[in-house]
Design a protein around this motif. Structure first.
Motif, PDB file in Angstrom:
ATOM      1  N   SER A  44      -0.048  24.740  -3.960  1.00 22.82           N
ATOM      2  CA  SER A  44       1.084  24.488  -4.850  1.00 22.82           C
ATOM      3  C   SER A  44       1.655  23.095  -4.655  1.00 22.82           C
ATOM      4  N   ARG A  45       1.299  22.440  -3.518  1.00 21.71           N
ATOM      5  CA  ARG A  45       1.792  21.092  -3.271  1.00 21.71           C
ATOM      6  C   ARG A  45       0.922  20.080  -3.991  1.00 21.71           C
ATOM      7  N   GLY A  46       1.450  18.865  -4.189  1.00 16.94           N
ATOM      8  CA  GLY A  46       0.654  17.778  -4.755  1.00 16.94           C
ATOM      9  C   GLY A  46       0.646  17.791  -6.262  1.00 16.94           C
ATOM     10  N   VAL A  47      -0.228  16.949  -6.851  1.00 18.33           N
ATOM     11  CA  VAL A  47      -0.241  16.750  -8.290  1.00 18.33           C
ATOM     12  C   VAL A  47      -1.516  17.251  -8.946  1.00 18.33           C
TER      13      VAL A  47
ATOM     14  N   TRP B  71       2.884   6.261   6.215  1.00 23.07           N
ATOM     15  CA  TRP B  71       3.510   5.898   4.934  1.00 23.07           C
ATOM     16  C   TRP B  71       4.985   5.597   5.198  1.00 23.07           C
ATOM     17  N   VAL B  72       5.623   4.903   4.251  1.00 25.38           N
ATOM     18  CA  VAL B  72       7.051   4.611   4.366  1.00 25.38           C
ATOM     19  C   VAL B  72       7.815   5.907   4.133  1.00 25.38           C
ATOM     20  N   THR B  73       8.671   6.254   5.075  1.00 22.44           N
ATOM     21  CA  THR B  73       9.357   7.549   5.043  1.00 22.44           C
ATOM     22  C   THR B  73      10.126   7.750   3.746  1.00 22.44           C
ATOM     23  N   GLU B  74      10.806   6.722   3.262  1.00 24.51           N
ATOM     24  CA  GLU B  74      11.639   6.857   2.057  1.00 24.51           C
ATOM     25  C   GLU B  74      10.826   6.790   0.764  1.00 24.51           C
ATOM     26  N   ASP B  75       9.532   6.508   0.863  1.00 25.21           N
ATOM     27  CA  ASP B  75       8.700   6.376  -0.337  1.00 25.21           C
ATOM     28  C   ASP B  75       7.623   7.466  -0.395  1.00 25.21           C
TER      29      ASP B  75
ATOM     30  N   ALA C 157       0.860  -1.185   0.000  1.00 27.11           N
ATOM     31  CA  ALA C 157       0.000   0.000   0.000  1.00 27.11           C
ATOM     32  C   ALA C 157       0.892   1.230   0.000  1.00 27.11           C
ATOM     33  N   ASP C 158       0.366   2.322  -0.532  1.00 26.35           N
ATOM     34  CA  ASP C 158       1.124   3.575  -0.566  1.00 26.35           C
ATOM     35  C   ASP C 158       0.985   4.345   0.737  1.00 26.35           C
ATOM     36  N   VAL C 159      -0.220   4.354   1.290  1.00 25.19           N
ATOM     37  CA  VAL C 159      -0.480   4.987   2.582  1.00 25.19           C
ATOM     38  C   VAL C 159      -1.462   4.104   3.340  1.00 25.19           C
ATOM     39  N   ALA C 160      -1.586   4.349   4.628  1.00 29.79           N
ATOM     40  CA  ALA C 160      -2.531   3.571   5.430  1.00 29.79           C
ATOM     41  C   ALA C 160      -3.109   4.437   6.538  1.00 29.79           C
TER      42      ALA C 160
ATOM     43  N   THR D 168       6.130   9.818  -2.236  1.00 26.20           N
ATOM     44  CA  THR D 168       6.003  10.287  -3.617  1.00 26.20           C
ATOM     45  C   THR D 168       5.073  11.488  -3.693  1.00 26.20           C
ATOM     46  N   ASP D 169       4.934  12.042  -4.907  1.00 29.88           N
ATOM     47  CA  ASP D 169       4.002  13.159  -5.112  1.00 29.88           C
ATOM     48  C   ASP D 169       2.567  12.723  -4.826  1.00 29.88           C
ATOM     49  N   LEU D 170       2.234  11.465  -5.159  1.00 29.11           N
ATOM     50  CA  LEU D 170       0.890  10.974  -4.899  1.00 29.11           C
ATOM     51  C   LEU D 170       0.638  10.844  -3.392  1.00 29.11           C
ATOM     52  N   VAL D 171       1.632  10.388  -2.670  1.00 27.80           N
ATOM     53  CA  VAL D 171       1.508  10.322  -1.207  1.00 27.80           C
ATOM     54  C   VAL D 171       1.327  11.723  -0.641  1.00 27.80           C
TER      55      VAL D 171
END
Length: 312
Positions: free
Chosen positions: A236-239, A212-216, A72-75, A218-221
Motif C-alpha cells: 500500500s506504500r509508494g506510488v 535522503w534529506v529528512t525533510e524531502d 539527488a533525491d536519494v543516494a 517524497t512519495d518517490l523517495v
C-alpha cells in the motif's frame, strides 16, 4: 520499455561527468564508487515506468553535500552518515580486503584464507585521502584506536605520503610501493591483471546505506526505499500501481503450489530462505576462513615466491 531499461542501466554503470550541472530528471539516484545500482534501477523501471530515473556516480566525499544541495533525491552511500539533516537505512556491509601484487607472498594464500591485521605489521600500508574505512592517521597499530575517537589504527608501516585517491593507491600497489586495504567492491572496481586481493578477517567493515534529506521524503523517495527493502509492488506504500493476481497465486489459495503438490512445506522452506537472505546482508567472498597460524608460518615467509614455484 526495453530501450528505456537498457538506457537507464547503462547510465547506472557510467560515471557522471559533472553532477552539479545535470538537468533534473524525474528521479535522481546518486551512488558512491564500488556500488552497482543496476538491480534497483531495473526494479524502478519495471515498477514506476512513468518516472525517469537517472543514476549519478559521485565521489564518497561529495555525496552528502549533493543530497543537501538538492542534486539527488536519494543516494547509496557509505556510513557513517555525518549530516544530521539526512536520514538513512542500512543496506548491506562489505568485508575489507588487502590488495597485493600477484607475486607477493600473501597472494600464495588460498582464496578462502583470510589475513589478519597482525599479518600486516611488517608491510607498508597506503592510506589514500579518499579512504572509506576510517583508519586513524598517525596512530601505531599497537596503540589501538586513536585517543579522540573509536577509529581503528592503520596497521603496518605508513607510506611517506598519502595518495590522493584510491585509484592512485592501486597504481602504487602495482609498482610495489606498498599494500592497500579497501572494501571488496573497490578492489573489484580497480581490478588489474597484475594485482589480486585477500580478505582481511579482522579489519574494519564497510557498511553501505541509502540516504535522503529528512525533510524531502517524497512519495518517490518512499517508493525507492521500498524497492531497496524488497517491498512488493502490491504494498500500500509508494506510488506503484497494484499488480493483478497471477494464476500461480490463485492456485496457492487452494493450498497447492504451481506444480500441484502441497505447498505447506515448500512455503515454510521459502520463508526460512527469505529470512536467511534478509539477515545475511553482509557481503563476503566465498570462504574467508581464518587460521590460527600467522601468514609466515602458513606460507614460509622466508622463502621467495620464485623458490616456492620451482619447488612445486
Amino acid at each position: 520499455m526495453e530501450e528505456t531499461a537498457r538506457s537507464a542501466e547503462h547510465e547506472a554503470e557510467q560515471p557522471a561527468e559533472d553532477v552539479s550541472d545535470a538537468r533534473a530528471p524525474g528521479f535522481r539516484l546518486a551512488y558512491v564508487p564500488g556500488v552497482t545500482p543496476s538491480k534497483w534501477v531495473r526494479t524502478w523501471i519495471d515498477r514506476v515506468p512513468d518516472v525517469r530515473i537517472e543514476a549519478l556516480a559521485v565521489p564518497s566525499a561529495q555525496v552528502e553535500a549533493l543530497l543537501l544541495d538538492g542534486g539527488a533525491d536519494v543516494a547509496i552511500l557509505r556510513r557513517p552518515v555525518r549530516s544530521e539533516d539526512l536520514s538513512h537505512i542500512a543496506m548491506y556491509t562489505e568485508v575489507p580486503v588487502v590488495v597485493v601484487p600477484r607475486d607477493h607472498v600473501f597472494a600464495a594464500l588460498e582464496s578462502d584464507e583470510a589475513l589478519t591485521v597482525a599479518d600486516l605489521a611488517d608491510e607498508v600500508l597506503l592510506h589514500p585521502l579518499d579512504d572509506v574505512l576510517g583508519w586513524a592517521e598517525g596512530v601505531e597499530a599497537s596503540d589501538g584506536a586513536a585517543a579522540d575517537d573509536d577509529r581503528p589504527a592503520l596497521p603496518g608501516k605508513p607510506a611517506r605520503e598519502r595518495p590522493a585517491t584510491t585509484a592512485d593507491a592501486v597504481e602504487l600497489v602495482a609498482a610495489g610501493i606498498g599494500l592497500l586495504v579497501v572494501p571488496q567492491s573497490l578492489a573489484r572496481l580497480h581490478h588489474r591483471k597484475d594485482l589480486t586481493y585477500r580478505t582481511l578477517g579482522d579489519g574494519p567493515e564497510a557498511p553501505v546505506a541509502l540516504g535522503w534529506v529528512t525533510e524531502d521524503k517524497t512519495d518517490l523517495v518512499e517508493e525507492f526505499i521500498g524497492i531497496v527493502r524488497g517491498r512488493t509492488a502490491n504494498s500500500s506504500r509508494g506510488v506503484a500501481g497494484p499488480t493483478p493476481p497471477t494464476p500461480e497465486a490463485s492456485k496457492k489459495k487452494d493450498g497447492r503450489s504451481s506444480s500441484g503438490s502441497k505447498s505447506g512445506a515448500g512455503a515454510k522452506g521459502a520463508r526460512a530462505t527469505s529470512a536467511a537472505a534478509r539477515s545475511g546482508a553482509k557481503q563476503a567472498p566465498s570462504g574467508g576462513k581464518k587460521s590460527g597460524k600467522s601468514v609466515a608460518k602458513r606460507l614460509g615467509k622466508s622463502q621467495s615466491m620464485k623458490g616456492r614455484k620451482k619447488g612445486r
